[in-house]
Enzyme design. Structure first.
Site, PDB file in Angstrom:
ATOM      1  N   ILE A 152      37.582  45.281  40.590  1.00 53.72           N
ATOM      2  CA  ILE A 152      36.507  46.060  40.499  1.00 53.72           C
ATOM      3  C   ILE A 152      35.555  45.386  39.642  1.00 53.72           C
ATOM      4  O   ILE A 152      35.864  45.377  38.633  1.00 53.72           O
ATOM      5  CB  ILE A 152      36.698  47.396  40.286  1.00 53.72           C
ATOM      6  CG1 ILE A 152      37.794  48.249  41.109  1.00 53.72           C
ATOM      7  CG2 ILE A 152      35.533  48.380  40.147  1.00 53.72           C
ATOM      8  CD1 ILE A 152      38.043  49.369  40.741  1.00 53.72           C
TER       9      ILE A 152
ATOM     10  N   VAL B  87      47.856  35.313  38.827  1.00 52.71           N
ATOM     11  CA  VAL B  87      46.193  34.922  38.746  1.00 52.71           C
ATOM     12  C   VAL B  87      45.731  33.740  38.750  1.00 52.71           C
ATOM     13  O   VAL B  87      44.833  33.429  39.743  1.00 52.71           O
ATOM     14  CB  VAL B  87      45.745  35.945  37.461  1.00 52.71           C
ATOM     15  CG1 VAL B  87      44.050  35.771  37.487  1.00 52.71           C
ATOM     16  CG2 VAL B  87      45.989  37.358  37.265  1.00 52.71           C
TER      17      VAL B  87
ATOM     18  N   GLU C 247      36.018  39.832  33.356  1.00 50.31           N
ATOM     19  CA  GLU C 247      35.839  40.899  34.535  1.00 50.31           C
ATOM     20  C   GLU C 247      37.049  41.343  34.825  1.00 50.31           C
ATOM     21  O   GLU C 247      37.506  42.451  35.128  1.00 50.31           O
ATOM     22  CB  GLU C 247      34.862  40.439  35.331  1.00 50.31           C
ATOM     23  CG  GLU C 247      34.727  41.177  36.568  1.00 50.31           C
ATOM     24  CD  GLU C 247      33.856  42.431  36.211  1.00 50.31           C
ATOM     25  OE1 GLU C 247      32.902  42.271  35.846  1.00 50.31           O
ATOM     26  OE2 GLU C 247      34.501  43.713  36.020  1.00 50.31           O
TER      27      GLU C 247
ATOM     28  N   LYS D 186      42.524  48.731  28.721  1.00 50.87           N
ATOM     29  CA  LYS D 186      41.334  48.627  29.654  1.00 50.87           C
ATOM     30  C   LYS D 186      40.356  49.636  29.059  1.00 50.87           C
ATOM     31  O   LYS D 186      39.080  49.372  29.081  1.00 50.87           O
ATOM     32  CB  LYS D 186      41.754  48.802  31.024  1.00 50.87           C
ATOM     33  CG  LYS D 186      42.556  47.600  31.341  1.00 50.87           C
ATOM     34  CD  LYS D 186      43.336  48.107  32.962  1.00 50.87           C
ATOM     35  CE  LYS D 186      44.199  46.859  33.440  1.00 50.87           C
ATOM     36  NZ  LYS D 186      44.989  47.452  34.504  1.00 50.87           N
TER      37      LYS D 186
ATOM     38  N   GLY E 235      40.940  45.042  37.560  1.00 52.66           N
ATOM     39  CA  GLY E 235      41.355  43.904  38.572  1.00 52.66           C
ATOM     40  C   GLY E 235      40.137  43.475  39.241  1.00 52.66           C
ATOM     41  O   GLY E 235      39.025  42.949  38.867  1.00 52.66           O
TER      42      GLY E 235
HETATM   43  P1  NAP Z   1      52.141  35.445  35.337  1.00 50.68           P
HETATM   44  O1  NAP Z   1      52.370  35.412  36.708  1.00 50.68           O
HETATM   45  O2  NAP Z   1      53.188  35.962  34.434  1.00 50.68           O
HETATM   46  O3  NAP Z   1      51.730  34.038  34.662  1.00 50.68           O
HETATM   47  C1  NAP Z   1      51.580  33.562  33.643  1.00 50.68           C
HETATM   48  C2  NAP Z   1      51.413  32.257  33.555  1.00 50.68           C
HETATM   49  O4  NAP Z   1      51.215  31.745  32.176  1.00 50.68           O
HETATM   50  C3  NAP Z   1      52.565  31.149  34.323  1.00 50.68           C
HETATM   51  O5  NAP Z   1      52.219  30.372  34.983  1.00 50.68           O
HETATM   52  C4  NAP Z   1      53.332  30.839  32.801  1.00 50.68           C
HETATM   53  O6  NAP Z   1      53.546  29.673  33.019  1.00 50.68           O
HETATM   54  C5  NAP Z   1      52.134  30.856  32.041  1.00 50.68           C
HETATM   55  N1  NAP Z   1      52.428  30.727  30.467  1.00 50.68           N
HETATM   56  C6  NAP Z   1      52.859  31.717  29.675  1.00 50.68           C
HETATM   57  N2  NAP Z   1      53.156  31.109  28.538  1.00 50.68           N
HETATM   58  C7  NAP Z   1      52.647  30.034  28.403  1.00 50.68           C
HETATM   59  C8  NAP Z   1      52.659  29.115  27.481  1.00 50.68           C
HETATM   60  N3  NAP Z   1      53.080  29.211  26.514  1.00 50.68           N
HETATM   61  N4  NAP Z   1      52.027  28.230  27.682  1.00 50.68           N
HETATM   62  C9  NAP Z   1      51.694  27.711  28.937  1.00 50.68           C
HETATM   63  N5  NAP Z   1      51.760  28.631  30.091  1.00 50.68           N
HETATM   64  C10 NAP Z   1      52.232  29.756  29.711  1.00 50.68           C
HETATM   65  O7  NAP Z   1      51.088  36.401  34.819  1.00 50.68           O
HETATM   66  P2  NAP Z   1      49.875  37.121  35.619  1.00 50.68           P
HETATM   67  O8  NAP Z   1      50.052  38.114  36.348  1.00 50.68           O
HETATM   68  O9  NAP Z   1      49.006  35.848  36.341  1.00 50.68           O
HETATM   69  O10 NAP Z   1      48.794  37.427  34.377  1.00 50.68           O
HETATM   70  C11 NAP Z   1      48.010  36.430  33.809  1.00 50.68           C
HETATM   71  C12 NAP Z   1      46.876  37.164  32.879  1.00 50.68           C
HETATM   72  O11 NAP Z   1      46.020  38.085  33.788  1.00 50.68           O
HETATM   73  C13 NAP Z   1      47.297  38.531  31.852  1.00 50.68           C
HETATM   74  O12 NAP Z   1      46.633  38.363  30.759  1.00 50.68           O
HETATM   75  C14 NAP Z   1      47.400  39.855  32.893  1.00 50.68           C
HETATM   76  O13 NAP Z   1      47.339  40.938  32.034  1.00 50.68           O
HETATM   77  C15 NAP Z   1      46.157  39.445  33.647  1.00 50.68           C
HETATM   78  N6  NAP Z   1      45.905  40.354  34.622  1.00 50.68           N
HETATM   79  C16 NAP Z   1      46.784  40.355  35.755  1.00 50.68           C
HETATM   80  C17 NAP Z   1      46.676  40.934  36.790  1.00 50.68           C
HETATM   81  C18 NAP Z   1      47.846  41.120  38.075  1.00 50.68           C
HETATM   82  O14 NAP Z   1      47.441  41.697  39.041  1.00 50.68           O
HETATM   83  N7  NAP Z   1      48.655  40.172  37.914  1.00 50.68           N
HETATM   84  C19 NAP Z   1      45.476  41.650  37.003  1.00 50.68           C
HETATM   85  C20 NAP Z   1      44.761  41.885  35.837  1.00 50.68           C
HETATM   86  C21 NAP Z   1      44.652  41.019  35.063  1.00 50.68           C
HETATM   87  P3  NAP Z   1      54.896  29.369  33.978  1.00 50.68           P
HETATM   88  O15 NAP Z   1      54.552  29.692  35.612  1.00 50.68           O
HETATM   89  O16 NAP Z   1      55.515  28.036  34.055  1.00 50.68           O
HETATM   90  O17 NAP Z   1      56.059  30.366  33.613  1.00 50.68           O
HETATM   91  N1  HSE Z   2      49.749  45.505  35.653  1.00 49.07           N
HETATM   92  C1  HSE Z   2      48.192  45.615  35.694  1.00 49.07           C
HETATM   93  C2  HSE Z   2      48.268  46.976  36.595  1.00 49.07           C
HETATM   94  C3  HSE Z   2      47.697  44.555  36.202  1.00 49.07           C
HETATM   95  O1  HSE Z   2      49.515  47.346  37.187  1.00 49.07           O
HETATM   96  O2  HSE Z   2      47.375  47.358  36.822  1.00 49.07           O
HETATM   97  C4  HSE Z   2      46.338  44.704  36.508  1.00 49.07           C
HETATM   98  O3  HSE Z   2      45.652  44.658  35.229  1.00 49.07           O
END
Ligand code: NAP
Ligand code: HSE
Length: 428
Positions: free
Chosen positions: A138, A15, A131, A207, A136
């Site tokens: 939406i 993200v 949001e 959610k 995601g």
């Molecule tokens: P991700 O790909 O696992 O990325 C997490 C990031 O946070 C990484 O860059 C990681 O660093 C960093 N991080 C973790 N612990 C940290 C710390 N202690 N200090 C500094 N940085 C730290 O996760 P993501 O999928 O982007 O998701 C991020 C958030 O968005 C979560 O809350 C998730 O639930 C939400 N979300 C995700 C999606 C989706 O489709 N992926 C959709 C909706 C909501 P490194 O890269 O260096 O390891």
């Molecule tokens: N892990 C979540 C999903 C990401 O599969 O919908 C979006 O919140």
């Protein structure tokens, strides 16, 4: 032209990188729409040296997200690390204490600590926007807090976890097993850092709890969400459901009843021909029912880099435009404490059980169901092996307690293993 809005972004994963990419690629469009520049001043992640596919050298680097949140050149702290506590919560609290607004995609943190964080933010005159945390790409929080604000909301339901919907629909489409599809969902960036949050229904439950709060004016109450994941769904269930005209979905339903607030997230059968039944892959769908508007259906990508970053940007744009709303649609101190109610509304159920192949076995099952007041609507039996055969039953509407009583009383001399029971949801 107003001053630039200065962002500090903590988390440069799926993200975070998506947000950086949009801000770099759409700088002119964002400035035209908000009347000010949107500028990233500093970023943070665990590993400074990782190649993330976007240039980061223009931004200051902080190893510690709390230090990032407190920087003088940051107006908005953008929390994209994840986790219900730990650095995400520490840095969010630090940002609010330092007088910053917060944008986050973190449903886990808000489902567990949303009320306290909202009260802290509002008493300090700051906003928390999220949001991206629900469904995601939406714009469902915006729909509820703004577009539908004049309605008494009667029910919110939907498919809110892209990973589960991807796995369930791809199992059916490709005949592949759970593990292969789980790996594919990971490659697509759908999975949470702890995948059990996805397949266990917890992420979708987070959610639903956030949606309930805004829809019904109640404090977030994740602990009262009745939760069940998709781990026990087999290809056999998917095929049997299909044969009977249904699809299996991880479905969330929240409604205010005379007994209190009902919130459940569990696998359900929905008609194959219904919009929910036809939802494929990582797509999410949220259905909102209001007294004045009737039914609204929102559908779109529930996860992945672009859709989630799009939602984060909508919050950043609102802050840049000066739109400042309470976290849960009304001041946090006015939110009521929800009285949790168990899902008691009768529904039809799908039951799959393995029966010993001997005279009278089926009659015994029918008698136990009848004794508990559970009436059979349809039944099929097929695929005999040497000693047993699977039986599929669709019941008439029945309270869950009656069904549970019947399943507990099944005669172990004729039923092999544990029966599977899945609710059939009425969707108009
Ligand atoms: P991700 O790909 O696992 O990325 C997490 C990031 O946070 C990484 O860059 C990681 O660093 C960093 N991080 C973790 N612990 C940290 C710390 N202690 N200090 C500094 N940085 C730290 O996760 P993501 O999928 O982007 O998701 C991020 C958030 O968005 C979560 O809350 C998730 O639930 C939400 N979300 C995700 C999606 C989706 O489709 N992926 C959709 C909706 C909501 P490194 O890269 O260096 O390891
Ligand atoms: N892990 C979540 C999903 C990401 O599969 O919908 C979006 O919140």
């Amino acid at each position: 032209m107003s001053d630039p809005l200065r962002l500090g972004i903590a988390g440069l994963g799926t993200v975070g990188v998506g947000v950086v990419r949009i801000i770099r690629q759409q700088a002119a469009l964002l400035e035209a729409r908000t009347g000010r520049k949107i500028a990233i001043t500093a970023v943070s992640a665990r590993s400074k040296d990782k190649d993330r596919g976007v240039p980061l050298s223009d931004y200051a680097w902080e190893d510690d997200p709390v230090a990032l949140a407190e920087r003088d050149d940051v107006d908005v702290f953008v929390e994209l690390m994840g986790g219900d506590a730990g650095p995400a919560k520490d840095a969010t609290e630090a940002a609010l204490a330092a007088g910053k607004d917060v944008v986050t995609a973190n449903k886990a943190m808000l489902a567990h600590h949303g009320q306290a964080l909202a009260e802290t933010a509002e008493s300090a005159g700051r906003v928390i926007r999220y949001e991206a945390a629900v469904a995601g790409g939406i714009p469902v929080m915006k729909a509820l807090t703004e577009g539908l604000a004049g309605n008494d909301i009667t029910r919110v339901m939907g498919v809110m976890n892209g990973t589960c919907n991807y796995i369930l629909t791809q199992m059916q489409a490709t005949r592949q097993g759970y593990n292969a599809l789980f790996a594919e969902a990971d490659k697509l960036g759908y999975l949470e850092a702890d995948p059990n949050l996805d397949v266990g229904g917890i992420d979708a439950g987070h959610k639903l709890a956030l949606l309930s709060s805004v829809a019904f004016g109640t404090q977030v109450d994740f602990d009262s969400v009745e939760l069940e994941g998709i781990q026990n769904i087999t290809l056999e269930d998917i095929d049997a459901a299909d044969d009977m005209g249904y699809r299996i979905k991880l479905l969330g339903v929240a409604q205010m009843t005379g007994r209190g607030l009902e919130q459940r997230m569990s696998p359900c059968l929905v008609p194959s021909t219904s919009p929910l039944g036809q939802l494929e892959g990582g797509t999410n769908m949220v259905v909102i029912e209001g007294d004045a508007v009737g039914q609204i259906v929102l559908r779109g990508a529930g996860a992945g880099e672009g859709p989630t970053a799009s939602a984060v940007l909508s919050d950043i744009i609102d802050i840049a435009r000066g739109l400042r709303l309470p976290t849960f649609g009304q001041p946090a101190t006015t939110l009521k404490t929800a009285r949790p109610a168990q899902a008691a509304i009768p529904a039809p159920y799908y039951i799959r059980m393995q029966l010993v192949d001997k005279p009278g076995a089926l009659a015994k099952v029918a008698a136990v169901l009848g004794d508990a007041g559970v009436s059979i609507d349809r039944m099929r039996q097929y695929g005999h092996n040497d000693t047993s055969a699977p039986v599929l039953i669709v019941t008439h509407k029945t309270p869950r307690v009656a069904l549970d009583e019947a399943l507990q009383n099944m005669d172990a001399s004729v039923v092999v293993g544990d029966p599977v029971a899945i609710r059939i949801e009425t969707v108009d």
